[in-house]
Scaffold this motif. Structure first.
Motif, PDB file in Angstrom:
ATOM      1  N   VAL A  77       0.894  -1.351   0.152  1.00 33.81           N
ATOM      2  CA  VAL A  77      -0.008   0.142   0.249  1.00 33.81           C
ATOM      3  C   VAL A  77       0.932   1.370   0.275  1.00 33.81           C
ATOM      4  O   VAL A  77       2.284   1.025   0.951  1.00 33.81           O
ATOM      5  CB  VAL A  77      -0.891   0.555   1.100  1.00 33.81           C
ATOM      6  N   GLN A  78       0.599   2.894  -0.797  1.00 33.69           N
ATOM      7  CA  GLN A  78       1.172   3.645  -0.816  1.00 33.69           C
ATOM      8  C   GLN A  78       1.743   4.255   0.518  1.00 33.69           C
ATOM      9  O   GLN A  78       0.672   3.751   1.117  1.00 33.69           O
ATOM     10  CB  GLN A  78       0.550   4.845  -1.701  1.00 33.69           C
ATOM     11  N   SER A  79       2.939   4.450   0.906  1.00 31.95           N
ATOM     12  CA  SER A  79       3.001   4.545   1.996  1.00 31.95           C
ATOM     13  C   SER A  79       2.169   6.203   2.192  1.00 31.95           C
ATOM     14  O   SER A  79       2.138   6.417   3.716  1.00 31.95           O
ATOM     15  CB  SER A  79       4.641   5.478   1.856  1.00 31.95           C
ATOM     16  N   ASN A  80       2.086   7.508   1.642  1.00 32.10           N
ATOM     17  CA  ASN A  80       1.874   8.046   1.916  1.00 32.10           C
ATOM     18  C   ASN A  80      -0.503   7.922   2.317  1.00 32.10           C
ATOM     19  O   ASN A  80      -0.771   8.655   3.227  1.00 32.10           O
ATOM     20  CB  ASN A  80       1.064   9.023   0.491  1.00 32.10           C
ATOM     21  N   LEU A  81      -0.567   6.737   1.915  1.00 31.13           N
ATOM     22  CA  LEU A  81      -1.734   6.250   2.646  1.00 31.13           C
ATOM     23  C   LEU A  81      -1.002   4.859   4.243  1.00 31.13           C
ATOM     24  O   LEU A  81      -1.952   4.882   5.063  1.00 31.13           O
ATOM     25  CB  LEU A  81      -2.322   4.952   1.757  1.00 31.13           C
ATOM     26  N   TYR A  82      -0.569   4.637   3.673  1.00 30.85           N
ATOM     27  CA  TYR A  82      -0.028   3.323   5.087  1.00 30.85           C
ATOM     28  C   TYR A  82       1.022   4.140   5.704  1.00 30.85           C
ATOM     29  O   TYR A  82       2.249   3.552   6.108  1.00 30.85           O
ATOM     30  CB  TYR A  82       0.633   1.906   4.513  1.00 30.85           C
ATOM     31  N   SER A  83       0.190   5.256   6.689  1.00 33.86           N
ATOM     32  CA  SER A  83       1.145   5.962   7.652  1.00 33.86           C
ATOM     33  C   SER A  83      -0.654   6.846   8.369  1.00 33.86           C
ATOM     34  O   SER A  83      -1.618   6.299   8.051  1.00 33.86           O
ATOM     35  CB  SER A  83       1.755   6.969   7.177  1.00 33.86           C
ATOM     36  N   PHE A  84       0.108   6.983   9.749  1.00 31.39           N
ATOM     37  CA  PHE A  84      -0.936   7.484  10.839  1.00 31.39           C
ATOM     38  C   PHE A  84      -1.645   9.138  10.090  1.00 31.39           C
ATOM     39  O   PHE A  84       0.013   9.722  10.077  1.00 31.39           O
ATOM     40  CB  PHE A  84      -0.423   8.498  12.193  1.00 31.39           C
ATOM     41  N   SER A  85      -2.586   9.164   9.884  1.00 26.47           N
ATOM     42  CA  SER A  85      -3.391  10.111   9.427  1.00 26.47           C
ATOM     43  C   SER A  85      -2.694  11.450   9.942  1.00 26.47           C
ATOM     44  O   SER A  85      -2.706  12.683   9.631  1.00 26.47           O
ATOM     45  CB  SER A  85      -4.296  10.211   9.021  1.00 26.47           C
ATOM     46  N   PHE A  86      -2.553  11.403  11.565  1.00 31.48           N
ATOM     47  CA  PHE A  86      -2.176  12.911  12.333  1.00 31.48           C
ATOM     48  C   PHE A  86      -0.280  12.481  12.481  1.00 31.48           C
ATOM     49  O   PHE A  86      -0.315  13.543  12.803  1.00 31.48           O
ATOM     50  CB  PHE A  86      -2.045  12.229  14.205  1.00 31.48           C
ATOM     51  N   ALA A  87       0.480  11.883  11.882  1.00 29.46           N
ATOM     52  CA  ALA A  87       1.399  12.101  11.107  1.00 29.46           C
ATOM     53  C   ALA A  87       2.156  11.323  10.140  1.00 29.46           C
ATOM     54  O   ALA A  87       2.906  10.608   9.647  1.00 29.46           O
ATOM     55  CB  ALA A  87       2.814  10.803  12.983  1.00 29.46           C
ATOM     56  N   PRO A  88       1.865  12.448   9.212  1.00 33.57           N
ATOM     57  CA  PRO A  88       2.474  12.284   7.708  1.00 33.57           C
ATOM     58  C   PRO A  88       3.638  12.708   7.379  1.00 33.57           C
ATOM     59  O   PRO A  88       4.624  13.325   8.507  1.00 33.57           O
ATOM     60  CB  PRO A  88       1.373  13.046   6.963  1.00 33.57           C
ATOM     61  N   ASN A  89       4.507  11.407   6.905  1.00 33.72           N
ATOM     62  CA  ASN A  89       6.055  11.386   6.576  1.00 33.72           C
ATOM     63  C   ASN A  89       5.922  12.515   5.249  1.00 33.72           C
ATOM     64  O   ASN A  89       5.497  12.091   4.505  1.00 33.72           O
ATOM     65  CB  ASN A  89       6.491  10.267   6.759  1.00 33.72           C
ATOM     66  N   PRO A  90       6.412  13.509   5.352  1.00 39.42           N
ATOM     67  CA  PRO A  90       6.918  14.458   3.333  1.00 39.42           C
ATOM     68  C   PRO A  90       7.989  13.572   3.062  1.00 39.42           C
ATOM     69  O   PRO A  90       8.212  13.856   1.989  1.00 39.42           O
ATOM     70  CB  PRO A  90       7.497  15.811   4.065  1.00 39.42           C
ATOM     71  N   GLN A  91       9.082  13.123   3.959  1.00 41.83           N
ATOM     72  CA  GLN A  91      10.302  12.377   3.603  1.00 41.83           C
ATOM     73  C   GLN A  91       9.807  11.170   3.051  1.00 41.83           C
ATOM     74  O   GLN A  91      11.343  10.391   2.701  1.00 41.83           O
ATOM     75  CB  GLN A  91      11.460  12.109   4.322  1.00 41.83           C
ATOM     76  N   TRP A  92       8.596  10.176   2.376  1.00 38.27           N
ATOM     77  CA  TRP A  92       9.290   8.914   2.001  1.00 38.27           C
ATOM     78  C   TRP A  92       9.821   8.450   1.021  1.00 38.27           C
ATOM     79  O   TRP A  92      10.017   9.517   0.482  1.00 38.27           O
ATOM     80  CB  TRP A  92       7.375   7.788   1.559  1.00 38.27           C
ATOM     81  N   PRO A  93      11.168   7.792   0.676  1.00 40.77           N
ATOM     82  CA  PRO A  93      11.709   8.004  -0.647  1.00 40.77           C
ATOM     83  C   PRO A  93      11.203   7.574  -1.807  1.00 40.77           C
ATOM     84  O   PRO A  93      11.353   8.005  -2.885  1.00 40.77           O
ATOM     85  CB  PRO A  93      12.723   6.711  -0.090  1.00 40.77           C
TER      86      PRO A  93
END
Length: 518
Positions: A77-93
């Motif tokens: 699942v794409q990282s922008n979706l497979y992560s906490f909504s309250f803790a986005p990570n702009p640095q996913w490679p």
């Protein structure tokens, strides 16, 4: 035999030394520190709760993303979706992150929200027992004992690997390792490797190790449907944009969610809508596998979506390589230095990789949690797992299950489902605080109604009528694993506690749920 197989089959995973002394009192005890356990801990911290502990059997946070570090391990699942909504990570490679990036994200999130000090590592929960007299959960771990008013099990469905019952496997003279217990110190270079299984981990392991081994035999029982993996590096400008304008990343997350949710129409409503997905998978197979005989062996005979749809760009090419072989005859036995299939062919083998999945419909943690009358969850669930809202069970006061029955999804991010449950548990704790409740317990009628709801929603779905046998269904053929509907309906259902379906007992009063049961 060099492996952890013998130990796990006889005594279970190795544990830290047992702690001693009197039990430590806490308001909430959380089992597990994967996405669900950390999410629960962060939820407690955000609502001002500090009297809690996270019991983790490993040596760090991460759960399945700590344990599954086999070659090629990554999320589908794409990282922008497979992560906490309250803790986005702009640095996913990348679009789809690998295990190291996801594990680092979980470690960083634990530190960012200050929950690491609440974690007790090396604390394998061996028993959790409800004590009627003091109305507390007594939790026994290998790092000491705890007494908690509320117990949250976030052990998850992908925690304990399944080992196949193959004659002679214990006597194999080479190396045996499960994908979830990978031995990174074992060098596969030049070896003759057997991979048993063709699920999500196998299609990542095979292409990762195929170039370095002498030969690789993949033992397939049922071929999976595989679609292309649309993975690409994240541009630096996109990372900067996500960091400077977070709403853009949230919008991307929303679009990914909507795109994946469309699959539910075909899986749970009308299978005709899966036809385009099936054509994509067939075209992918035809383009990557030129050998007609191999292509036929890799073509599933069931409706796409009946088993989890897998994504890969390199699995088929790896199987087509000169040193690879797809074996479909079925394994008759394992000998000290080889594997013999049912057609009588013996293949010399140095290492066996078990890509055979996990205990999903028979959660091992259920054998350790005992509620009223000393009955364990496993005993209560003898004829199938049953809950209210996939989170609570009658006869188990103040117990909340995360990533338990009917929370699984075959198309989107499990983190979305976890956050839905976190909101439900948080509202339950709010109700307990506001009403001064010492005990909160769902009713048998509520969980019976929920089981009927799941059964009704499951009728006609691809998982029951798609022509396959999968880990989605229990031994009775019932769907006790997946949520058989749109995930936004699950979120709506768990948006707040259904107070009418619970018996609450204020502190200092008689146990109302016990009286009702009597």
């Amino acid at each position: 035999m060099t492996s952890t197989l013998e130990t796990e089959l006889t005594t279970g995973p190795s544990n830290a030394a047992s702690g001693g002394g009197a039990p430590k009192d806490v308001r909430v005890a959380i089992i597990g520190s994967g996405f669900a356990g950390l999410g629960m801990a962060i939820t407690l911290r955000r609502r001002g709760e500090t009297d809690f502990v996270v019991l983790e059997r490993g040596d760090d946070v991460g759960g399945t993303w700590r344990d599954n570090h086999y070659p090629g391990a990554a999320c589908d699942v794409q990282s922008n979706l497979y992560s906490f909504s309250f803790a986005p990570n702009p640095q996913w490679p990348r679009s789809y992150s690998g295990q190291p990036e996801i594990q680092a994200y979980l470690q960083g999130t634990a530190d960012r929200y200050g929950v690491r000090p609440h974690c007790v590592f090396g604390a394998d929960v061996t028993a959790a027992r409800w004590d009627e007299q003091d109305r507390r959960w007594h939790v026994t771990t290998t790092a000491g004992d705890y007494r908690a008013q509320v117990l949250v099990s976030a052990a998850g469905a992908l925690a304990d690997p399944t080992y196949p019952d193959i004659p002679g496997l214990r006597d194999f003279a080479g190396t045996v390792m499960h994908s979830a217990r990978w031995d990174a110190g074992h060098d596969l270079t030049g070896e003759r490797v057997a991979v048993i299984g063709t699920g999500a981990s196998a299609i990542q392991i095979v292409p990762a190790i195929q170039p370095e081994v002498d030969s690789i035999a993949v033992y397939q029982r049922t071929p999976p449907w595989i679609v292309p993996r649309t993975d690409r590096p994240t541009k630096k400008w996109a990372q900067r944009l996500y960091r400077w304008f977070p709403p853009v990343q949230r919008a991307v997350r929303g679009l990914l969610y909507l795109f994946r949710e469309f699959l539910v129409v075909g899986m749970a409503k009308n299978r005709r809508f899966l036809t385009p997905v099936g054509k994509v998978a067939r075209t992918h197979l035809q383009r990557q596998v030129r050998d007609p005989k191999l292509r036929a062996a890799l073509t599933p005979d069931y409706t796409i979506g009946c088993k989890r749809i897998l994504i890969s760009n390199d699995y088929y090419p790896a199987l087509s390589a000169p040193n690879a072989e797809l074996v479909t005859a079925g394994i008759a036995e394992v000998r000290p230095e080889s594997i013999v299939t049912k057609d009588g062919v013996e293949r010399p083998t140095d290492t066996i990789v078990l890509a055979t999945g996990f205990h999903v419909t028979d959660l091992p943690i259920a054998e350790k949690i005992a509620g009223r009358g000393g009955r364990t969850l496993a005993q209560v669930w003898d004829d199938g797992m049953v809950t209210n809202r996939s989170t609570t069970v009658a006869g188990f006061p103040n117990l909340f299950l995360l990533v338990g029955p009917n929370v699984g999804v075959g198309h989107t991010s499990m983190v979305y489902m976890i956050e839905s449950q976190l909101a439900y548990v948080e509202d339950a704790l709010r109700v307990m605080d506001e009403e001064g409740l010492e005990l909160l317990e769902t009713t048998p009628e509520a969980q019976d109604a929920y089981r009927e709801l799941i059964a009704e929603k499951s009728k006609g779905t691809v998982w029951l009528a798609g022509g396959c046998a999968s880990w989605y269904l229990d031994q009775h053929g019932h769907n006790t694993t997946l949520w058989p509907d749109f995930t936004f309906r699950f979120r709506r259902l768990l948006a707040k506690l259904d107070r009418e379906n619970y018996v609450g007992t204020p502190a200092g009063t008689a146990d109302r749920a016990s009286e009702v049961a009597a």
